[in-house]
Enzyme design. Structure first.
Site, PDB file in Angstrom:
ATOM      1  N   ARG A  73      -1.407   4.679  20.457  1.00 25.97           N
ATOM      2  CA  ARG A  73      -1.099   3.744  19.306  1.00 25.97           C
ATOM      3  C   ARG A  73       0.071   4.484  18.313  1.00 25.97           C
ATOM      4  NH1 ARG A  73      -3.829   3.378  13.787  1.00 25.97           N
ATOM      5  NH2 ARG A  73      -2.789   1.452  12.825  1.00 25.97           N
ATOM      6  N   HIS A 117       3.316   1.041   9.202  1.00 29.42           N
ATOM      7  CA  HIS A 117       2.123   2.334   8.622  1.00 29.42           C
ATOM      8  C   HIS A 117       2.712   3.014   7.434  1.00 29.42           C
ATOM      9  CE1 HIS A 117      -1.284   4.827  10.365  1.00 29.42           C
ATOM     10  NE2 HIS A 117      -0.993   5.177   9.317  1.00 29.42           N
ATOM     11  N   GLU A 162      -4.094  -0.606   7.374  1.00 32.65           N
ATOM     12  CA  GLU A 162      -4.709  -0.486   6.273  1.00 32.65           C
ATOM     13  C   GLU A 162      -3.999  -0.834   5.079  1.00 32.65           C
ATOM     14  OE1 GLU A 162      -5.784   3.668   6.109  1.00 32.65           O
ATOM     15  OE2 GLU A 162      -6.897   3.445   7.787  1.00 32.65           O
ATOM     16  N   ASN A 291     -10.395   0.762  11.383  1.00 33.71           N
ATOM     17  CA  ASN A 291     -10.287   2.407  11.143  1.00 33.71           C
ATOM     18  C   ASN A 291     -11.714   2.674  10.290  1.00 33.71           C
ATOM     19  OD1 ASN A 291      -7.694   2.255  11.964  1.00 33.71           O
ATOM     20  ND2 ASN A 291      -6.815   2.703  10.171  1.00 33.71           N
ATOM     21  N   TYR A 293     -13.795   6.170   8.980  1.00 37.37           N
ATOM     22  CA  TYR A 293     -14.032   7.634   8.913  1.00 37.37           C
ATOM     23  C   TYR A 293     -15.285   8.135   8.387  1.00 37.37           C
ATOM     24  CZ  TYR A 293      -9.164   7.978  10.200  1.00 37.37           C
ATOM     25  OH  TYR A 293      -8.038   8.172  11.047  1.00 37.37           O
ATOM     26  N   GLU A 349      -8.804   3.767  14.593  1.00 32.92           N
ATOM     27  CA  GLU A 349      -8.667   5.255  14.018  1.00 32.92           C
ATOM     28  C   GLU A 349      -9.970   5.356  13.822  1.00 32.92           C
ATOM     29  OE1 GLU A 349      -6.423   6.104  10.673  1.00 32.92           O
ATOM     30  OE2 GLU A 349      -4.611   4.895  11.306  1.00 32.92           O
TER      31      GLU A 349
HETATM   32  C1  FCB Z   1      -5.794   6.711   7.721  1.00 34.57           C
HETATM   33  C2  FCB Z   1      -4.331   6.718   7.985  1.00 34.57           C
HETATM   34  C3  FCB Z   1      -4.005   7.497   8.956  1.00 34.57           C
HETATM   35  C4  FCB Z   1      -4.469   8.836   8.577  1.00 34.57           C
HETATM   36  C5  FCB Z   1      -5.972   8.953   8.589  1.00 34.57           C
HETATM   37  C6  FCB Z   1      -6.716  10.329   8.246  1.00 34.57           C
HETATM   38  O1  FCB Z   1      -6.134   6.187   6.377  1.00 34.57           O
HETATM   39  O2  FCB Z   1      -4.197   5.197   8.352  1.00 34.57           O
HETATM   40  O3  FCB Z   1      -2.660   7.369   8.899  1.00 34.57           O
HETATM   41  O4  FCB Z   1      -3.916   9.450   7.496  1.00 34.57           O
HETATM   42  O5  FCB Z   1      -6.291   8.125   7.381  1.00 34.57           O
END
Ligand code: FCB
Length: 442
Positions: A73, A117, A162, A291, A293, A349
């Site tokens: 990607r 992006h 995002e 995405n 985290y 992500e």
């Molecule tokens: C996301 C972004 C990516 C990177 C990660 C850690 O929010 O899409 O570009 O910065 O976080």
């Protein structure tokens, strides 16, 4: 579990890896301007040199092949392809992505391209950027140039990465480019980003293009710090702001009522939302990119607009201070299915930054291996419960320019020695290569 083929890949974004910001006719982006402003990015870091991927892309796709990646990607830089955000294509910019996509295909790696992006041409920001409605037409025109230019080379497209970050971190909270602190502009930007997405998906279908198109959202699991009614309501507001505002618009064709009321009360009339806009936004999607985290733990607070603050969680944290809570990813995926129905999902992500050390030519990032292993298991648990996840893309292939953190935060499974631009696969890259082999029966 779905029987559709599953893609194991890795991701990057143009501004974070390419460097070469003033070469071959590339125009200025809002991130060039923002990074040049004092105090915006750690250590005064900028988009140069990044990973010099614009020059080293061949070496990088060879590396992807060595790691047995099935998908890659990347994002297309708008100011490289259309330097002023309007007008004709810059052939050198477009050629770069054509060669990249060709190289990937030659190596059997499936390209997944993100149209936006975060690197808006600065010329469009000078006219108001995402907070101004004309950007929708500009973006549709840019998308046509890229879709035509990469026709036959890229089959899978993501409109936005995002949009929550684009709009609220960029226009309301001033953390990311363009660095504005204006909540009304943030809400307008979010609406225009969604509308621009809808127009591009509609055009994609109308043009009879082959391939698939979707959008990537950064979604969270919002948890209340206590069981008090106030904290529960705060978590509900964060969920509305971060998740439902986007999911409901895209998948139900309506903004959530509680958030319309909150934004109207806190930021003024929502007159950017015109009749017919929601129908445009809610185009059928081929997939939703997710995405993920970390989850967020929140408490009610007197802070402006949302009235909440984030509370520390009882969990291990990464170098970003982000808690590691893999089960939240399973919860999120099950929730998407429960609330929005069956829809192919891609984990576009997931990954973590740690303080990696290059030691004797090696980077032993065992904590990243543990993070990835646990999150992949979390995805597989959701799949086992019927969630239709079709792929997983580690963030990130390479250490890179981590936005306002500059080069300080390393998310790569491959270490980049910025002084020499040497790439050194970390233990996590080798572990991931072996996982891909195992998952493919090798
Ligand atoms: C996301 C972004 C990516 C990177 C990660 C850690 O929010 O899409 O570009 O910065 O976080």
């Amino acid at each position: 579990m779905s029987t559709a083929p599953f893609i194991w890949g890795a991701g990057t974004a143009a501004f974070q890896i390419e460097g070469a910001t003033r070469i071959d006719g590339r125009g200025e982006s809002i991130w060039d301007r923002f990074a040049a402003g004092a105090g915006n990015v750690a250590n005064g870091d900028t988009g140069d040199p990044a990973c010099e991927h614009y020059f080293r892309w061949r070496e990088d796709i060879d590396l992807m092949a060595e790691l047995r990646l099935q998908g890659y990607r990347f994002s297309v830089s708008w100011p490289r392809v259309q330097p002023a955000g309007r007008g004709p294509v810059n052939p050198k910019g477009l050629d770069f992505y054509r060669r990249l996509a060709e190289g990937l295909r030659e190596r059997g790696i499936q390209p997944l391209a993100t149209l936006y992006h975060w690197d808006l041409p600065q010329a469009l920001q000078d006219e108001g950027g995402w907070a101004q409605r004309d950007v929708v037409e500009r973006y549709a025109e840019y998308a046509r140039l890229v879709l035509d230019g990469l026709d036959g080379l890229v089959e899978d497209w993501i409109t936005h990465n995002e949009p929550w970050v684009t709009s609220f971190l960029g226009y309301a909270q001033g953390i990311k480019a363009p660095g504005l602190r204006d909540w009304a502009a943030g809400v307008r930007a979010a609406h225009h980003a969604l509308l621009a997405h809808g127009v591009v998906v509609r055009d994609f279908r109308a043009a009879g293009r082959a391939g698939r198109i979707g959008i990537t959202l950064d979604l969270t699991v919002a948890r209340p710090a206590t069981q008090s009614a106030e904290d529960i309501a705060a978590a509900e507001r964060l969920d509305g702001h971060h998740n439902r505002w986007f999911l409901d618009a895209l998948l139900r064709g309506a903004y959530p009522g509680d958030m319309l009321e909150l934004y109207e009360r806190e930021t003024g009339p929502l007159d950017a939302i015109a009749p017919g806009d929601l129908e445009t936004i809610a185009q059928p999607l081929d997939f939703l990119g997710v995405n993920f985290y970390r989850p967020n733990l929140v408490a009610a607070d007197v802070s402006p607009v949302l009235g909440l603050r984030e509370v520390e969680q009882d969990a291990e944290v990464t170098a970003m201070d982000w808690p590691v809570v893999p089960e939240a990813l399973t919860e999120l995926l099950l929730r998407i299915k429960r609330d929005y129905g069956d829809l192919p999902l891609l984990i576009t992500e997931n990954g973590a930054a740690f303080q990696d050390r290059l030691d004797d030519g090696e980077v032993d990032d065992e904590r990243r291996v543990a993070y990835l292993r646990a999150h992949i298991a979390a995805v597989e648990r959701a799949r086992a419960q019927g969630v239709d996840v079709r792929g997983y893309y580690v963030w990130s292939l390479l250490d890179n320019f981590e936005w306002e953190w500059g080069y300080e935060q390393r998310f790569g499974i491959v270490y980049v020695d910025y002084a020499t631009q040497r790439r050194i696969p970390k233990s996590s890259a080798l572990w991931y290569r072996d996982l891909i082999a195992r998952r493919n029966g090798g």
